[in-house]
Design a protein around this motif. Sequence first.
Motif, PDB file in Angstrom:
ATOM      1  N   LYS A 218       0.848  -1.200   0.000  1.00  0.00           N
ATOM      2  CA  LYS A 218       0.000   0.000   0.000  1.00  0.00           C
ATOM      3  C   LYS A 218       0.880   1.245   0.000  1.00  0.00           C
ATOM      4  CE  LYS A 218      -3.480   2.475   2.722  1.00  0.00           C
ATOM      5  NZ  LYS A 218      -4.264   2.481   3.986  1.00  0.00           N
ATOM      6  N   VAL A 219       0.549   2.230  -0.838  1.00  0.00           N
ATOM      7  CA  VAL A 219       1.337   3.457  -0.937  1.00  0.00           C
ATOM      8  C   VAL A 219       1.172   4.289   0.330  1.00  0.00           C
ATOM      9  CG1 VAL A 219       1.675   5.594  -2.219  1.00  0.00           C
ATOM     10  CG2 VAL A 219       1.172   3.476  -3.447  1.00  0.00           C
ATOM     11  N   VAL A 220       2.305   4.588   0.980  1.00  0.00           N
ATOM     12  CA  VAL A 220       2.296   5.378   2.226  1.00  0.00           C
ATOM     13  C   VAL A 220       3.352   6.475   2.169  1.00  0.00           C
ATOM     14  CG1 VAL A 220       1.364   3.507   3.651  1.00  0.00           C
ATOM     15  CG2 VAL A 220       3.839   3.689   3.318  1.00  0.00           C
ATOM     16  N   VAL A 221       3.712   6.908   0.976  1.00  0.00           N
ATOM     17  CA  VAL A 221       4.871   7.774   0.793  1.00  0.00           C
ATOM     18  C   VAL A 221       4.672   9.166   1.388  1.00  0.00           C
ATOM     19  CG1 VAL A 221       4.133   8.552  -1.499  1.00  0.00           C
ATOM     20  CG2 VAL A 221       6.548   8.597  -0.906  1.00  0.00           C
ATOM     21  N   ASN A 222       3.437   9.650   1.418  1.00  0.00           N
ATOM     22  CA  ASN A 222       3.207  11.052   1.798  1.00  0.00           C
ATOM     23  C   ASN A 222       3.193  11.192   3.319  1.00  0.00           C
ATOM     24  OD1 ASN A 222       2.606  13.797   1.621  1.00  0.00           O
ATOM     25  ND2 ASN A 222       1.259  13.465  -0.143  1.00  0.00           N
ATOM     26  N   ALA A 396      10.893   6.865 -10.002  1.00  0.00           N
ATOM     27  CA  ALA A 396       9.900   7.836  -9.533  1.00  0.00           C
ATOM     28  C   ALA A 396      10.483   8.790  -8.495  1.00  0.00           C
ATOM     29  CB  ALA A 396       8.687   7.097  -8.960  1.00  0.00           C
ATOM     30  N   CYS A 397      11.331   8.281  -7.611  1.00  0.00           N
ATOM     31  CA  CYS A 397      11.893   9.133  -6.557  1.00  0.00           C
ATOM     32  C   CYS A 397      12.874  10.151  -7.125  1.00  0.00           C
ATOM     33  CB  CYS A 397      12.576   8.272  -5.500  1.00  0.00           C
ATOM     34  SG  CYS A 397      11.455   7.235  -4.552  1.00  0.00           S
ATOM     35  N   VAL A 398      13.703   9.720  -8.074  1.00  0.00           N
ATOM     36  CA  VAL A 398      14.643  10.648  -8.703  1.00  0.00           C
ATOM     37  C   VAL A 398      13.890  11.759  -9.430  1.00  0.00           C
ATOM     38  CG1 VAL A 398      16.349  10.868 -10.551  1.00  0.00           C
ATOM     39  CG2 VAL A 398      16.517   8.993  -8.921  1.00  0.00           C
ATOM     40  N   LYS A 399      12.848  11.394 -10.128  1.00  0.00           N
ATOM     41  CA  LYS A 399      12.085  12.398 -10.880  1.00  0.00           C
ATOM     42  C   LYS A 399      11.410  13.394  -9.937  1.00  0.00           C
ATOM     43  CE  LYS A 399      11.444   9.257 -14.776  1.00  0.00           C
ATOM     44  NZ  LYS A 399      10.548   8.296 -15.462  1.00  0.00           N
ATOM     45  N   ALA A 400      10.969  12.928  -8.781  1.00  0.00           N
ATOM     46  CA  ALA A 400      10.391  13.852  -7.797  1.00  0.00           C
ATOM     47  C   ALA A 400      11.456  14.803  -7.265  1.00  0.00           C
ATOM     48  CB  ALA A 400       9.752  13.061  -6.651  1.00  0.00           C
ATOM     49  N   MET A 401      12.673  14.285  -7.024  1.00  0.00           N
ATOM     50  CA  MET A 401      13.751  15.143  -6.546  1.00  0.00           C
ATOM     51  C   MET A 401      14.166  16.149  -7.616  1.00  0.00           C
ATOM     52  SD  MET A 401      14.279  14.504  -3.435  1.00  0.00           S
ATOM     53  CE  MET A 401      15.442  15.849  -3.512  1.00  0.00           C
ATOM     54  N   GLN A 402      14.147  15.741  -8.866  1.00  0.00           N
ATOM     55  CA  GLN A 402      14.484  16.683  -9.932  1.00  0.00           C
ATOM     56  C   GLN A 402      13.479  17.828 -10.010  1.00  0.00           C
ATOM     57  OE1 GLN A 402      14.968  14.386 -13.562  1.00  0.00           O
ATOM     58  NE2 GLN A 402      17.180  14.299 -13.254  1.00  0.00           N
ATOM     59  N   GLN A 403      12.222  17.547  -9.699  1.00  0.00           N
ATOM     60  CA  GLN A 403      11.235  18.632  -9.683  1.00  0.00           C
ATOM     61  C   GLN A 403      11.655  19.726  -8.703  1.00  0.00           C
ATOM     62  OE1 GLN A 403       7.032  17.628  -9.380  1.00  0.00           O
ATOM     63  NE2 GLN A 403       7.451  15.556 -10.141  1.00  0.00           N
ATOM     64  N   ILE A 404      12.196  19.298  -7.558  1.00  0.00           N
ATOM     65  CA  ILE A 404      12.605  20.266  -6.537  1.00  0.00           C
ATOM     66  C   ILE A 404      13.886  20.977  -6.946  1.00  0.00           C
ATOM     67  CG2 ILE A 404      13.255  20.566  -4.112  1.00  0.00           C
ATOM     68  CD1 ILE A 404      11.752  17.925  -3.533  1.00  0.00           C
ATOM     69  N   VAL A 405      14.912  20.178  -7.291  1.00  0.00           N
ATOM     70  CA  VAL A 405      16.262  20.718  -7.485  1.00  0.00           C
ATOM     71  C   VAL A 405      16.406  21.444  -8.816  1.00  0.00           C
ATOM     72  CG1 VAL A 405      18.709  20.106  -7.668  1.00  0.00           C
ATOM     73  CG2 VAL A 405      17.263  18.943  -6.000  1.00  0.00           C
ATOM     74  N   VAL A 406      15.817  20.878  -9.869  1.00  0.00           N
ATOM     75  CA  VAL A 406      15.992  21.442 -11.209  1.00  0.00           C
ATOM     76  C   VAL A 406      14.903  22.453 -11.540  1.00  0.00           C
ATOM     77  CG1 VAL A 406      16.145  20.904 -13.680  1.00  0.00           C
ATOM     78  CG2 VAL A 406      17.134  19.336 -11.993  1.00  0.00           C
ATOM     79  N   ASN A 407      13.657  22.129 -11.166  1.00  0.00           N
ATOM     80  CA  ASN A 407      12.528  22.972 -11.577  1.00  0.00           C
ATOM     81  C   ASN A 407      12.027  23.899 -10.486  1.00  0.00           C
ATOM     82  OD1 ASN A 407      12.570  21.615 -14.080  1.00  0.00           O
ATOM     83  ND2 ASN A 407      11.218  19.997 -13.304  1.00  0.00           N
ATOM     84  N   GLY A 408      12.585  23.816  -9.297  1.00  0.00           N
ATOM     85  CA  GLY A 408      12.202  24.722  -8.220  1.00  0.00           C
ATOM     86  C   GLY A 408      10.817  24.487  -7.645  1.00  0.00           C
ATOM     87  N   ALA A 414       6.144  18.279  -4.831  1.00  0.00           N
ATOM     88  CA  ALA A 414       6.866  17.167  -5.458  1.00  0.00           C
ATOM     89  C   ALA A 414       6.519  15.846  -4.773  1.00  0.00           C
ATOM     90  CB  ALA A 414       8.371  17.415  -5.386  1.00  0.00           C
ATOM     91  N   LEU A 415       6.339  15.875  -3.467  1.00  0.00           N
ATOM     92  CA  LEU A 415       5.948  14.675  -2.735  1.00  0.00           C
ATOM     93  C   LEU A 415       4.552  14.219  -3.128  1.00  0.00           C
ATOM     94  CD1 LEU A 415       6.383  12.516  -0.613  1.00  0.00           C
ATOM     95  CD2 LEU A 415       5.863  14.194   1.166  1.00  0.00           C
ATOM     96  N   ASP A 416       3.646  15.159  -3.315  1.00  0.00           N
ATOM     97  CA  ASP A 416       2.304  14.812  -3.779  1.00  0.00           C
ATOM     98  C   ASP A 416       2.376  14.117  -5.144  1.00  0.00           C
ATOM     99  OD1 ASP A 416       1.262  15.993  -1.501  1.00  0.00           O
ATOM    100  OD2 ASP A 416       0.784  17.890  -2.494  1.00  0.00           O
ATOM    101  N   SER A 417       3.268  14.625  -6.010  1.00  0.00           N
ATOM    102  CA  SER A 417       3.448  14.030  -7.333  1.00  0.00           C
ATOM    103  C   SER A 417       4.028  12.631  -7.222  1.00  0.00           C
ATOM    104  CB  SER A 417       4.363  14.922  -8.182  1.00  0.00           C
ATOM    105  OG  SER A 417       4.630  14.336  -9.432  1.00  0.00           O
ATOM    106  N   LEU A 418       4.975  12.457  -6.282  1.00  0.00           N
ATOM    107  CA  LEU A 418       5.568  11.133  -6.066  1.00  0.00           C
ATOM    108  C   LEU A 418       4.502  10.145  -5.601  1.00  0.00           C
ATOM    109  CD1 LEU A 418       7.966   9.213  -5.822  1.00  0.00           C
ATOM    110  CD2 LEU A 418       8.438  10.187  -3.561  1.00  0.00           C
ATOM    111  N   GLU A 419       3.600  10.595  -4.756  1.00  0.00           N
ATOM    112  CA  GLU A 419       2.526   9.724  -4.284  1.00  0.00           C
ATOM    113  C   GLU A 419       1.685   9.223  -5.451  1.00  0.00           C
ATOM    114  OE1 GLU A 419      -0.724   9.827  -0.690  1.00  0.00           O
ATOM    115  OE2 GLU A 419      -0.557  11.631  -1.940  1.00  0.00           O
ATOM    116  N   GLN A 420       1.383  10.108  -6.385  1.00  0.00           N
ATOM    117  CA  GLN A 420       0.601   9.709  -7.553  1.00  0.00           C
ATOM    118  C   GLN A 420       1.382   8.744  -8.429  1.00  0.00           C
ATOM    119  OE1 GLN A 420      -2.661  10.437  -8.082  1.00  0.00           O
ATOM    120  NE2 GLN A 420      -2.488  11.299  -6.025  1.00  0.00           N
ATOM    121  N   SER A 421       2.685   8.989  -8.575  1.00  0.00           N
ATOM    122  CA  SER A 421       3.523   8.097  -9.389  1.00  0.00           C
ATOM    123  C   SER A 421       3.536   6.704  -8.813  1.00  0.00           C
ATOM    124  CB  SER A 421       4.960   8.636  -9.468  1.00  0.00           C
ATOM    125  OG  SER A 421       4.981   9.883 -10.132  1.00  0.00           O
TER     126      SER A 421
END
Length: 421
Positions: A218-222, A396-408, A414-421
């Motif tokens: 079960k997804v519990v990432v958030n 999925a985790c790397v892409k969420a981190m790139q949202q923060i670091v690269v795209n601001g 970004a965590l909400d997006s990771l949850e959906q991924s």
Amino acid sequence: MKTKKALAAVLGMTMLSGSFVVSAPAEVKAADKKLVFWDKSEYVAAYNEMMKAKLDEFAEANGVEVEYVIVPSGDIKQKLAAAIESGNQPDLIMGDNTLVAEYINSDQLAEVDDVLENIDFKENALRYATFNDKNYLVPLSFTAPGMYIRKDKWEEKGLDMPTTWEELKEDAEKINDPENGFYALGLPLGASGGGDAESFVRTVILDFGGRLVDENGKVVVNSPETLAAMEYIASLYEEGLCPPDATTWDDSANNSAWMAGTVGMVCNSGSIISSMEQENPDLLANTQIIQYPAVSADDTSYTLGGANVFGIFETGANTDVAKEFVSYYFSDTDYYNQMVEAMGAMWQPVVNGYDDTDFWNAEDHIGWLKNSENLVLTTYPAPTTGEAATSFTNQACVKAMQQIVVNGVDPQEALDSLEQS
């Protein structure tokens, strides 16, 4: 240095399509039973030599004809595909757990409960046996990653080796020297399809108390813990402790940066040790492998990584003989330990009873052992399924981190997006 042909002559091998084929001794050629074993070639030649010796011993003691084929790691998938298509698959293979597990869904591998129950495996080793709640793989060795530290850079600043993630960051701030092309941390964050970056992000999330999924999948990432981990990781890049182009690095880039002497820490397998031995012994002398940090001294320090495993083919002609050999192999635990130590800490033991030795207490080796003690699958704590594996390979985790670091992007977004991924 002996040529391959000369070495083949010494070890009783013949060449076949770029791999070694090792036949049984002549006196067992007329044996009633046969075993076809495809093994991967290892960096350390002693491994394949020792495995051949154990096979010869098994063949003589049990009246078995053995065909031992040593295949380069990069070739084994292609060769196995051709063998399976033609109905000539081996009885036994050895490779990394990800590769061998690929043959479970195609109903190639036998269940191995009857083998596992007689071997004193470490608890976390048994996690590498299971797929879809059934045991198909027999662990052979852990292949834990190490945290490589430039101990000369730490010593110049009078620093002890870091034991927590916050200490690592504080130390990094002191040794960082971007004006002279030196960055404290060589941590890849590229969505290149490789596993180094995704493993790093997931490791920090686990250490901070976060989980992507629970034991039932079960997804519990958030959670606040995952958010804190992502904010910590982002700070390492935003504060310039990693090279600016690290957000595009693939799995080879951190190796190259380490070998070039431009970073003070990387997380990687023992392959870098081999490279330093051959190309830069001075750098090796200034390298220390340490246990991965934890959040605090009271917390668990997880390590994500793999294992080498045996896979026994249900569709092979000699499934029972393959099981007999694997059981025979592990019955000689002293020989097993010698084989692991021959790999020079690139392997770590999966059976109990061999951690407190001179070899593993040595400074050059203990970091590898410590990292294997809490080694977990990349999908931990999810059940090992194809879906969980796909989640990892999609990064999925790397892409969420790139949202923060690269795209601001805001970390919570970004965590909400990771949850959906």
